[in-house]
Enzyme design. Sequence first.
Site, mmCIF file in Angstrom:
data_model
loop_
_atom_site.group_PDB
_atom_site.id
_atom_site.type_symbol
_atom_site.label_atom_id
_atom_site.label_comp_id
_atom_site.label_asym_id
_atom_site.label_seq_id
_atom_site.Cartn_x
_atom_site.Cartn_y
_atom_site.Cartn_z
ATOM 1 N N ASP A 133 0.851 -1.189 0.000
ATOM 2 C CA ASP A 133 0.000 0.000 0.000
ATOM 3 C C ASP A 133 0.899 1.257 0.000
ATOM 4 O O ASP A 133 2.068 1.185 0.404
ATOM 5 C CB ASP A 133 -0.892 -0.064 1.262
ATOM 6 C CG ASP A 133 -2.106 0.831 1.189
ATOM 7 O OD1 ASP A 133 -2.458 1.287 0.087
ATOM 8 O OD2 ASP A 133 -2.720 1.071 2.254
ATOM 9 N N GLU A 149 -1.433 6.803 -7.763
ATOM 10 C CA GLU A 149 -2.393 7.767 -7.205
ATOM 11 C C GLU A 149 -2.248 9.147 -7.825
ATOM 12 O O GLU A 149 -1.152 9.604 -8.107
ATOM 13 C CB GLU A 149 -2.192 7.860 -5.677
ATOM 14 C CG GLU A 149 -3.073 8.915 -5.007
ATOM 15 C CD GLU A 149 -3.011 8.906 -3.477
ATOM 16 O OE1 GLU A 149 -2.765 7.833 -2.894
ATOM 17 O OE2 GLU A 149 -3.199 9.979 -2.871
#
Length: 284
Positions: free
Chosen positions: A82, A134
């Site tokens: 992550d 992202e």
Amino acid sequence: MPLENMKAMLSKAAAGKYAVGAFNILDYNSAKAVVQAAEGLLAPVIVQTSAKTVTFWGSRTLMGWMTELAASARVPVAVHLDHCKDLALIEECIEAGWTSVMIDASARPFEENLSLSRRVVEMARPRDVTVEAELGAIVGVEDDIHVKEQDSHLADPAQAVEFCAKVRPDCFAPAIGTAHGIYKGEPKIAYHILEKVAATTRVPIALHGGTGLSDDVFKRCIALGCAKVNISTQIKYAFIDGFVGYHNAHNTQYDPLKVIQAQFEEMKKGIAANIQLFGGAGQA
Ligand SMILES: [Zn+2]
């Protein structure tokens, strides 16, 4: 089954309008709770590790646990790193056997985010490792990543198209108004941005900051293209509450395995409820 990457599970989820749950683990017990919850529901699952957790236990130790848990499971399991800003750690995890990684260069200017994310794709793809990237800034605290509310900004749909065309990530995390940690008020989700980004990039979308969203918000986000839903804070709460709760109820009994079992059940219960809510049950 051997560990697999996110490619097949996310494309199948996007096509089937459900989402694969991605759960942040803390130790062996939480990893086991994730895999067994998925196994019980015949659901594909993503086990996520924060960079902090990898540093705490070491990549080889974590991979040993995950390989063993996945081997005895009859459902597809991916191991995903992550939010990671550190290319050296990403490389270490790929070497150690992670099947998927996230590069989070979202705090950098657009061009730098683009080039760092591309470098990670170049590093990962030959190893059959999937990549999440992202755009925009997701507010809140995710382990060592702090984003203040005034610094948060939503992903720009036009930039999202350019970003995905140039980076070609397997999974895309645009900031759409969700937050890490615990929500202070009603979250304002930019559904119009999510809808536009999902339709124009045609990349499976990751929903970050899942803990605390209502069932309706989850369902709407999944219907609009979120194929991966991240749950972290909820597991941290179940980890502590499951442990402390059992001890408080049996405070003269010093039997660690019973406490660990209670903690396991508490985590597994929450994880299973999420898998069901996201529509992943029976999709393995
Ligand atoms: Zn996140």
